[in-house]
Motif scaffolding. Structure first.
Motif, PDB file in Angstrom:
ATOM      1  N   ASP A 121      47.230  41.460  45.935  1.00 30.69           N
ATOM      2  CA  ASP A 121      48.307  41.547  44.955  1.00 30.69           C
ATOM      3  C   ASP A 121      49.377  40.494  45.249  1.00 30.69           C
ATOM      4  O   ASP A 121      49.876  39.833  44.331  1.00 30.69           O
ATOM      5  N   GLY A 122      49.697  40.306  46.525  1.00 33.99           N
ATOM      6  CA  GLY A 122      50.696  39.316  46.902  1.00 33.99           C
ATOM      7  C   GLY A 122      50.318  37.934  46.415  1.00 33.99           C
ATOM      8  O   GLY A 122      51.134  37.217  45.820  1.00 33.99           O
ATOM      9  N   ALA A 123      49.045  37.569  46.645  1.00 33.85           N
ATOM     10  CA  ALA A 123      48.592  36.242  46.230  1.00 33.85           C
ATOM     11  C   ALA A 123      48.595  36.127  44.714  1.00 33.85           C
ATOM     12  O   ALA A 123      48.986  35.098  44.151  1.00 33.85           O
ATOM     13  N   LEU A 124      48.179  37.207  44.037  1.00 32.99           N
ATOM     14  CA  LEU A 124      48.137  37.156  42.570  1.00 32.99           C
ATOM     15  C   LEU A 124      49.539  37.043  41.975  1.00 32.99           C
ATOM     16  O   LEU A 124      49.738  36.394  40.949  1.00 32.99           O
ATOM     17  N   GLN A 125      50.511  37.692  42.650  1.00 29.76           N
ATOM     18  CA  GLN A 125      51.896  37.592  42.164  1.00 29.76           C
ATOM     19  C   GLN A 125      52.365  36.134  42.176  1.00 29.76           C
ATOM     20  O   GLN A 125      53.090  35.694  41.293  1.00 29.76           O
ATOM     21  N   LYS A 126      51.910  35.391  43.195  1.00 23.64           N
ATOM     22  CA  LYS A 126      52.335  33.991  43.292  1.00 23.64           C
ATOM     23  C   LYS A 126      51.878  33.170  42.101  1.00 23.64           C
ATOM     24  O   LYS A 126      52.467  32.141  41.780  1.00 23.64           O
ATOM     25  N   VAL A 127      50.780  33.561  41.471  1.00 25.98           N
ATOM     26  CA  VAL A 127      50.283  32.787  40.335  1.00 25.98           C
ATOM     27  C   VAL A 127      50.622  33.463  39.013  1.00 25.98           C
ATOM     28  O   VAL A 127      50.095  33.097  37.957  1.00 25.98           O
ATOM     29  N   GLY A 128      51.500  34.486  39.079  1.00 25.45           N
ATOM     30  CA  GLY A 128      51.940  35.124  37.843  1.00 25.45           C
ATOM     31  C   GLY A 128      50.991  36.176  37.320  1.00 25.45           C
ATOM     32  O   GLY A 128      50.976  36.487  36.134  1.00 25.45           O
ATOM     33  N   LEU A 129      50.164  36.734  38.202  1.00 23.27           N
ATOM     34  CA  LEU A 129      49.285  37.828  37.790  1.00 23.27           C
ATOM     35  C   LEU A 129      49.550  39.001  38.736  1.00 23.27           C
ATOM     36  O   LEU A 129      50.386  38.907  39.621  1.00 23.27           O
ATOM     37  N   SER A 130      48.803  40.100  38.546  1.00 22.47           N
ATOM     38  CA  SER A 130      48.917  41.193  39.504  1.00 22.47           C
ATOM     39  C   SER A 130      47.531  41.786  39.690  1.00 22.47           C
ATOM     40  O   SER A 130      46.639  41.575  38.876  1.00 22.47           O
ATOM     41  N   TYR A 131      47.381  42.537  40.786  1.00 27.40           N
ATOM     42  CA  TYR A 131      46.063  43.117  41.068  1.00 27.40           C
ATOM     43  C   TYR A 131      45.646  44.066  39.959  1.00 27.40           C
ATOM     44  O   TYR A 131      44.471  44.116  39.576  1.00 27.40           O
ATOM     45  N   ALA A 132      46.636  44.785  39.392  1.00 27.71           N
ATOM     46  CA  ALA A 132      46.311  45.741  38.333  1.00 27.71           C
ATOM     47  C   ALA A 132      45.650  45.039  37.143  1.00 27.71           C
ATOM     48  O   ALA A 132      44.763  45.596  36.493  1.00 27.71           O
ATOM     49  N   GLU A 133      46.057  43.791  36.885  1.00 32.89           N
ATOM     50  CA  GLU A 133      45.518  43.074  35.718  1.00 32.89           C
ATOM     51  C   GLU A 133      44.055  42.683  35.887  1.00 32.89           C
ATOM     52  O   GLU A 133      43.329  42.538  34.913  1.00 32.89           O
ATOM     53  N   ILE A 134      43.629  42.420  37.114  1.00 35.17           N
ATOM     54  CA  ILE A 134      42.259  41.922  37.277  1.00 35.17           C
ATOM     55  C   ILE A 134      41.316  42.945  37.897  1.00 35.17           C
ATOM     56  O   ILE A 134      40.130  42.722  38.005  1.00 35.17           O
ATOM     57  N   LYS A 135      41.842  44.097  38.275  1.00 27.11           N
ATOM     58  CA  LYS A 135      41.020  45.102  38.936  1.00 27.11           C
ATOM     59  C   LYS A 135      39.812  45.478  38.069  1.00 27.11           C
ATOM     60  O   LYS A 135      39.964  45.808  36.899  1.00 27.11           O
ATOM     61  N   GLY A 136      38.628  45.362  38.636  1.00 31.37           N
ATOM     62  CA  GLY A 136      37.414  45.760  37.938  1.00 31.37           C
ATOM     63  C   GLY A 136      37.002  44.836  36.807  1.00 31.37           C
ATOM     64  O   GLY A 136      36.071  45.141  36.069  1.00 31.37           O
ATOM     65  N   ARG A 137      37.678  43.696  36.648  1.00 31.20           N
ATOM     66  CA  ARG A 137      37.339  42.808  35.547  1.00 31.20           C
ATOM     67  C   ARG A 137      36.187  41.876  35.923  1.00 31.20           C
ATOM     68  O   ARG A 137      36.056  41.457  37.064  1.00 31.20           O
ATOM     69  N   PHE A 138      35.376  41.532  34.904  1.00 30.15           N
ATOM     70  CA  PHE A 138      34.338  40.523  35.072  1.00 30.15           C
ATOM     71  C   PHE A 138      34.840  39.191  34.507  1.00 30.15           C
ATOM     72  O   PHE A 138      35.722  39.183  33.648  1.00 30.15           O
ATOM     73  N   PRO A 139      34.273  38.076  34.964  1.00 29.48           N
ATOM     74  CA  PRO A 139      34.789  36.766  34.538  1.00 29.48           C
ATOM     75  C   PRO A 139      34.887  36.602  33.025  1.00 29.48           C
ATOM     76  O   PRO A 139      35.853  36.034  32.527  1.00 29.48           O
ATOM     77  N   HIS A 140      33.895  37.137  32.272  1.00 29.85           N
ATOM     78  CA  HIS A 140      33.931  36.885  30.829  1.00 29.85           C
ATOM     79  C   HIS A 140      35.048  37.639  30.132  1.00 29.85           C
ATOM     80  O   HIS A 140      35.315  37.415  28.960  1.00 29.85           O
ATOM     81  N   GLU A 141      35.710  38.543  30.863  1.00 26.86           N
ATOM     82  CA  GLU A 141      36.806  39.296  30.246  1.00 26.86           C
ATOM     83  C   GLU A 141      38.146  38.585  30.399  1.00 26.86           C
ATOM     84  O   GLU A 141      39.157  39.072  29.931  1.00 26.86           O
ATOM     85  N   LEU A 142      38.150  37.457  31.106  1.00 26.65           N
ATOM     86  CA  LEU A 142      39.398  36.729  31.323  1.00 26.65           C
ATOM     87  C   LEU A 142      39.303  35.346  30.676  1.00 26.65           C
ATOM     88  O   LEU A 142      38.219  34.822  30.482  1.00 26.65           O
ATOM     89  N   SER A 143      40.464  34.755  30.358  1.00 20.75           N
ATOM     90  CA  SER A 143      40.452  33.418  29.775  1.00 20.75           C
ATOM     91  C   SER A 143      40.307  32.381  30.883  1.00 20.75           C
ATOM     92  O   SER A 143      40.498  32.680  32.061  1.00 20.75           O
ATOM     93  N   GLY A 144      39.983  31.147  30.479  1.00 20.58           N
ATOM     94  CA  GLY A 144      39.827  30.073  31.450  1.00 20.58           C
ATOM     95  C   GLY A 144      41.079  29.891  32.295  1.00 20.58           C
ATOM     96  O   GLY A 144      41.006  29.705  33.507  1.00 20.58           O
ATOM     97  N   GLY A 145      42.239  29.966  31.662  1.00 18.12           N
ATOM     98  CA  GLY A 145      43.488  29.782  32.385  1.00 18.12           C
ATOM     99  C   GLY A 145      43.720  30.902  33.393  1.00 18.12           C
ATOM    100  O   GLY A 145      44.103  30.655  34.539  1.00 18.12           O
ATOM    101  N   GLN A 146      43.426  32.144  32.970  1.00 16.51           N
ATOM    102  CA  GLN A 146      43.585  33.281  33.886  1.00 16.51           C
ATOM    103  C   GLN A 146      42.638  33.160  35.064  1.00 16.51           C
ATOM    104  O   GLN A 146      43.024  33.356  36.212  1.00 16.51           O
ATOM    105  N   LEU A 147      41.376  32.798  34.757  1.00 13.75           N
ATOM    106  CA  LEU A 147      40.395  32.679  35.828  1.00 13.75           C
ATOM    107  C   LEU A 147      40.821  31.614  36.830  1.00 13.75           C
ATOM    108  O   LEU A 147      40.707  31.807  38.034  1.00 13.75           O
ATOM    109  N   GLN A 148      41.311  30.488  36.319  1.00 12.26           N
ATOM    110  CA  GLN A 148      41.714  29.431  37.233  1.00 12.26           C
ATOM    111  C   GLN A 148      42.871  29.919  38.098  1.00 12.26           C
ATOM    112  O   GLN A 148      42.936  29.610  39.284  1.00 12.26           O
ATOM    113  N   ARG A 149      43.741  30.736  37.507  1.00 11.74           N
ATOM    114  CA  ARG A 149      44.854  31.246  38.316  1.00 11.74           C
ATOM    115  C   ARG A 149      44.351  32.238  39.365  1.00 11.74           C
ATOM    116  O   ARG A 149      44.841  32.248  40.488  1.00 11.74           O
ATOM    117  N   VAL A 150      43.355  33.055  38.975  1.00 11.70           N
ATOM    118  CA  VAL A 150      42.784  33.975  39.974  1.00 11.70           C
ATOM    119  C   VAL A 150      42.157  33.175  41.111  1.00 11.70           C
ATOM    120  O   VAL A 150      42.326  33.501  42.291  1.00 11.70           O
TER     121      VAL A 150
END
Lengths: 345, 302, 334, 286
Positions: free
Chosen positions: B136-165
């Motif tokens: 979560d700490g690392a994700l906060q640095k890129v403007g995301l949070s663990y709650a946003e990506i928990k359990g997500r598969f790559p196709h459920e995120l946009s290219g920009g989000q994935l690059q930030r992850v």
């Protein structure tokens, strides 16, 4: 605005991907109600992001669609001299008769569009001999002359595709597509995979051929700086719809759609040190697009009306159309272009 | 001032063909540069395909051994990192950012898998909550949070989000250096600047140095402190980013700059092919001469 | 050209390695056999001549020297290769003292003739039909052929051959079901003999063709249905290039290359197939010879047949490999 | 996994037919566990009885009830096929993933052996093995040998997939996340290879059963174990066709062809499910 001197008119075109696979039925509205016309002797740029439907749109224009993509509604009329033809109403013989002679196509990915086990010479005779309708000797004379006009050595006719560099191969496909001097050329991202230096040469070559022959070119790319340099007019596609269309200069200086304003405003430039903002959110999923204006979830100007009502594409200036409820309030993001161009020492 | 990364006279030759016919290509020839520790910067390597920029990046990451010269990171060279423990220690300090965010994640696996593995093996965390905190700490640095990506598969995120992850994943061990090879060329235009701005924030806010590898002069100008222009494996010009890009001196650098499509004259249809004489000078003299230091601090091959 | 030469050289080295490894393996496997060739011959001679113990001991010693049975295995191995390289594979036990190599050479033309004919037929027809079947996916005839081929494909050679024998040998006896030619015809370059050979080869060849045709048809159809989605095919169609030109020069021509590699890979299996076919039809080729040799415990002959088989299959693969770069200009002959 | 099978049976007719055919044969083979007679007993029923209500598949010249005899035969044959498939899968997955992921000299060495194995004429080798072992050649040994011979094609296939995966960015991403090569091979790459493993396993079963039948018919296996091949061997041995005991040959042939077609349909439909391009065509309903 549909003028009988236009080479192509498109009215209310809808083309969907319809898929039924292992119990999942999906309908993707890749081209959703697009109306536009292409004039003689112009380069019309189509811009859009990945999966915005721009590739589907030009496949439809080129009569190159295969299932699962199908034309659902709308009309498409080409006018070549006395011939007036809608490829989706004409027979396949009639369509084949206009191909290459009047309507040719430069496909994405120069790596794979030439038959790898066939010499370039054979590709030229396969593609262009019949449409050109002259005897063998004249055909080769014209082909050689055409290559020379494009600064290509006729020696490349003896080569296999894999023996040429990427840039050379792309030039060969352009030569192949233009050897019959067609009136209408569709170019699908022809420079995307090329290095910057080569890219500029290839763009100049396309522009040159177009001017010499007076053809119309539909040029598709996601790269706005390419459009800035090659297109006379640009149509911006977002989520399967045409959201703005106008002369290139107008779109770059006075865009009337927030999406266009962002696209042209966020381009970094050498000599410009201001911070460029990014657009939030994600590109829409065409299988399940947002309601109303499809751009509203990412739009800084969105109001309630945008969520429910689809804005029509309306004229907002001279040959300038925009599909935005708040078109009048759109301001360019960047320092106004048009200041003196940078002088390179 | 100690060096974070010290690249000294590095070359890489690839042998083409097999045992019977041996041809060699020089991918990288005699490249030297230094990144100082304590002063985070964005160091950009510019070049076209075949310039050797990607090979150089691979050598810095230890994925390829230099044929000649030395790459020393925080005092240790690649030979000293042969064992697994030393490799892991190195990966805590240097991390890559990938070109295509859709490719950087296994489409069959959840995206958090990579973050979790990183927290587990590179930080040595065992406890589930500690791992989640690190992610979560690392994700906060890129403007995301663990709650946003928990359990997500790559196709459920946009290219920009994935690059930030992907960047967040690289940040988990709090590395000193990120190596980003064309990190935005596959990201959609409307999302591109968010990644470029993020790289800048990492430098300014979290003190991470970035080696940014690209062919795009405009974004290089936008974020770089220093740049290095490569042609066919050779460095042709190197120095402070803005002066070099505003007034390039080497013929090849000038050719590159001239080839940048400007939007200033949008719609005028002015598209002069690059000046052939510059192009010829640039290609014919590729690699000849040596780097000479100029008064403004840049190095130019003459 | 020089590149091609080095390519050939490398392939030759590979060929030599495969042949050496294959034949050596066959040597060691056969020499694991508990059967002693000396005892076999001695017993046979003793049974026929009644047996003077002294004469038998002489014979035993002579044979032991001939076969080198008293030597340790590694010396036997070196001996074997030394003689092998001059074309001497030792005497057959089955037809003592005829050299095994003679028996093999007598059987070889039958097998090669049968194989070459049936492979050429099934590969050519199968690939052309498969190519058309992949391009014209809605053609009724080709679809029906595909269903038929799918049905036949998984059935092993043996069953197909056996069904042919049942059909044309018992239920509707129009074909000879055993032998290479009629007993009442004298071998020679006469019309009668050749006609008889062809008549006898129809069923065995047909069994091989039926199966081979299905395999190459299905392989080619799958290959083509992938190739039709390639950009260069789409592009040619878009340009209005004539359909027959697209089918032959853009689709089938490009599918030929992997199909040829496929053929090379399948040769070993096809050879196995003929052994069975020959056995079912009592055809006088290598397969029958091998089976007889195994049943008789004839080590030398088993080894001879296996060695020739290894050489033949590896050689055929070698030849196909050499054609490959000529068909596909992209293959870097490195 | 379960959802895939459900979807396949519902929307892919080949898969459904394949399942039914293979299912019937499997049930028939399982019936042998309830057989009233032992597999090797002879002359327990009147010989040469044609199929009837009391002897569904008739009886043979050796006085065996063909129904139970074939039930044993199919049980053995199927077990044999599964064994060979399992052994060769283990080898091909290991070789394929190692060669593809590690590359370099490991790849070259493994592929050198692979090339040799590919060009080996397998059938003559099996005959040689029989030549050496004679009646010591039991089913397990034969399965082991065929398993050791039946992997190279599939290993090559797995290697090519794995080679592609090695150069994908997510593999490098996994490396820099600190995952071990073993974890990358078996957790990141194996899922991509699994469909191939499944499809080739069935193809391998078809191959190995076909080989066993052929060997047995020629008399090159242990003839006392009832398998489909040995059944046909004894039928030929008693000249069943000539003396008119046609059911002794026809019924096993029909059953084995049923099994083969069933297995083949399963392979075809699985392959189609895996291949993205044929999936695309299916979407078009062409």
């Amino acid at each position: 605005m549909a003028d009988s001197t236009d080479i192509l008119t498109v009215k209310g075109l809808k083309a969907y991907y319809r898929m039924a696979y292992f119990g999942i039925d999906r309908e993707v509205r890749a081209v959703d109600d697009i109306t536009l016309s292409i004039r003689r002797n112009e380069v019309y740029g189509i811009a859009g992001e990945s999966s915005s439907g721009k590739t589907s749109l030009i496949k439809v224009l080129a009569a190159a669609i295969r299932p699962p993509l199908e034309v659902v509604d709308g009309a498409l009329t080409y006018r070549f001299g006395d011939i007036e033809i809608d490829p989706y109403k004409a027979s396949s013989e009639e369509v084949n008769a206009i191909r290459w002679k009047h309507l040719s196509y430069i496909m994405q990915g120069s790596m794979s569009v030439l038959n790898p086990v066939r010499r370039i010479r054979h590709s030229f005779s396969d593609f262009a001999f019949q449409p050109m309708g002259v005897d063998k000797k004249t055909f080769w004379e014209r082909t050689r002359a055409h290559l020379e006009r494009l600064n290509l050595s006729p020696d490349i006719l003896r080569a296999y595709p894999h023996e040429l560099s990427g840039g050379m191969r792309q030039r060969v496909t352009i030569a192949l597509a233009t050897v019959c001097q067609p009136e209408f050329i569709i170019a699908d991202e022809p420079t995307t995979a090329l290095d910057v230096v080569v890219q500029k040469d290839v763009l100049a070559m396309i522009r040159d051929v177009q001017r010499q022959m007076g053809s119309s070119v539909v040029f598709v790319t996601h790269d706005m700086s390419v459009h800035a340099n090659i297109a006379d007019r640009i149509g911006i596609v977002y989520a399967g719809r045409l959201v703005e269309e106008g002369p290139t200069r107008t779109l770059f200086t006075a865009p009337k759609h927030p999406y266009t304003a962002h696209l042209v405003g966020s381009l970094p430039r050498i000599g410009d040190t201001t911070t460029k903002a990014a657009l939030e959110g994600r590109p829409p999923n065409l299988a399940d697009p947002p309601s109303g204006c499809r751009f509203h979830p990412r739009c800084p100007l969105a109001i309630d009306k945008c969520k429910t009502e689809v804005p029509p594409l309306e004229t907002v200036g001279q040959s300038h159309r925009s599909a935005c409820w708040r078109a009048d309030e759109v301001k360019p993001l960047a320092p106004v272009a048009g200041q003196p161009a940078q002088v390179t020492p | 001032m100690t060096a974070l990364l010290d690249v000294t006279a590095v070359s890489k030759r690839f042998a083409m063909g097999g045992i019977l016919s041996r041809k060699q290509t020089d991918a990288v020839v005699d490249v030297s540069f230094t990144l100082a520790s304590g002063t985070p910067e964005i160091f950009t390597i510019i070049g076209e395909s075949g310039s050797g920029k990607t090979t150089l990046a691979r050598m810095i990451l230890g994925l390829e051994d230099p044929s000649d010269g030395q790459i020393v990171f925080e005092g240790s060279s690649a030979e000293e990192r042969r064992n697994a423990a030393r490799r892991l220690a190195f990966m805590r300090r240097v991390q890559p950012v990938f070109q295509n965010p859709f490719e950087a994640f296994n489409p069959l696996k959840q995206v958090e898998r990579y973050l979790e593995a990183t927290a587990r093996t590179l930080l040595g965390l065992k406890d589930r909550t500690a791992i989640e905190d690190a992610m979560d700490g690392a994700l906060q640095k890129v403007g995301l949070s663990y709650a946003e990506i928990k359990g997500r598969f790559p196709h459920e995120l946009s290219g920009g989000q994935l690059q930030r992850v992907a960047i967040a994943r690289a940040l988990i061990p709090e590395p000193a250096l990120l190596i980003a090879d064309e990190p935005v060329s596959m990201v959609d235009a409307s999302l591109r600047m968010s990644i470029v701005n993020l790289l800048r924030d990492l430098r300014d806010t979290f003190g991470v140095s970035v080696i940014y590898i690209t062919h795009d002069l405009a974004t290089a100008y936008y974020i770089s402190d220093r740049i290095m222009i490569m042609q066919k494996g050779h460095v042709v010009e190197m120095g402070p980013a803005r002066p070099v890009l505003e007034t390039p001196q080497h013929p090849y650098s000038r050719l590159l700059k001239q080839s940048v499509l400007s939007t200033e004259n949008a719609g005028q249809g002015v598209l002069e092919p690059a000046d052939r004489s510059i192009a010829r000078a640039a290609w014919e003299n590729a690699g000849s001469g040596r780097l000479v230091e100029k008064p403004d601090g840049r190095m130019v091959r003459e | 050209m020089r590149d091609y030469f080095t390519f050939v050289l490398k392939r030759l080295l590979q060929l030599a390695a495969v042949v050496f490894a294959g034949i050596s393996a066959a040597f060691f496997i056969t020499h694991l056999s508990p059967i002693s060739p000396v005892d076999m011959i001695v017993n046979r001679v003793a049974a026929q001549s009644g047996g003077d113990p002294l004469a038998i001991q002489d014979l035993r010693d002579a044979l032991a020297a001939l076969f080198g049975t008293d030597l340790p295995l590694h010396e036997k191995f070196l001996n074997f290769w030394g003689r092998f390289l001059v074309g001497d594979l030792g005497p057959s036990l089955l037809a003592f003292p005829t050299p095994a190599i003679d028996l093999v050479m007598r059987a070889l033309p039958w097998t090669v003739g049968l194989l070459v004919t049936s492979i050429l037929l099934s590969w050519t027809i199968g690939n052309i039909l498969g190519g058309l079947g992949g391009y014209y996916q809605n053609n009724r005839f080709l679809k029906a052929f595909g269903v038929l081929a799918m049905g036949v494909q998984p059935i092993p050679y043996y069953i197909v051959a056996f069904l042919l024998v049942l059909l044309f040998g018992y239920f509707w006896p129009v074909m000879p079901i055993s032998g290479g030619f009629s007993i009442n015809v004298r071998p020679g370059f006469t019309f009668e003999f050749i006609a008889s050979v062809i008549h006898h080869s129809i069923l065995p060849a047909a069994s091989l063709v039926i199966v081979g045709l299905g395999i190459s048809f299905l392989g080619m159809r799958a290959m083509v249905s992938n190739i039709v989605t390639e950009d260069y095919v789409t592009y040619a169609e878009l340009a209005g290039v004539r359909t027959e030109r697209v089918v032959f020069f853009y689709v089938i021509r490009n599918a030929m290359v992997p199909q040829l590699t496929g053929l090379a890979m399948a040769l070993g299996g096809i050879f196995s197939g003929t052994i069975i076919t020959e056995q079912v039809f009592a055809y006088p080729g290598l397969g029958s010879l091998l089976v007889n040799a195994v049943n008789a415990g004839d080590t030398t002959l088993v080894l001879a047949v296996s060695s020739i088989a290894v050489i033949a299959v590896a050689g055929a693969i070698f030849v196909i490999d050499l054609i490959h770069p000529l068909l596909d200009p992209r293959v870097k002959v490195k | 996994m379960f959802a895939i099978i459900r979807d396949l049976t519902r929307y892919n007719i080949e898969f459904a037919i394949g399942c039914v055919l293979v299912g019937i044969i499997t049930l028939f083979a399982l019936a042998s566990f309830f057989a009233p007679v032992g597999p090797t007993m002879i002359y327990v029923v009147p010989p040469d009885m044609p199929p009837s209500l009391s002897y569904w598949f008739g009886t043979n010249s050796r006085g065996q009830d063909l129904f139970w005899q074939l039930s044993y035969a199919f049980r053995n044959t199927l077990t044999f096929g599964v064994m060979v498939a399992a052994i060769s899968r283990i080898i091909s997955i290991t070789v394929g993933l190692l060669a593809g992921y590690l590359g370099g000299w490991v790849d070259r060495v493994l592929m050198f052996f692979n090339d040799i194995f590919v060009s080996l004429p397998i059938f003559p080798i099996l005959i040689l093995v029989y030549f050496v072992l004679r009646s010591n050649l039991d089913m397990f040994t034969l399965a082991l040998i065929m398993g050791c011979l039946g992997w190279p094609f599939d290993a090559r296939l797995i290697r090519s997939v794995s080679l592609g995966l090695r150069h994908r960015e997510f593999t490098r991403h996994a490396t820099f996340s600190g995952m071990t090569p073993r974890k990358i091979m078996f957790e990141e790459h194996l899922p991509y290879v699994m469909p191939i493993v499944l499809a080739t396993a069935i193809a391998n079963m078809i191959w190995s059963i076909g080989m066993e039948v052929t060997l047995a018919v020629l008399g090159f296996t242990n003839l006392n174990i009832p398998t489909v091949g040995t059944t046909l061997y004894w039928a030929n041995n008693h000249s069943a066709m000539i003396v008119g005991v046609w059911w002794w040959i026809l019924i096993p042939v029909i059953l084995i062809v049923t099994l083969f077609i069933g297995l083949f349909l399963l392979t075809v439909s699985l392959n189609e499910y895996i291949d993205p391009r044929s999936r695309l065509r299916r979407m078009g309903g062409a």
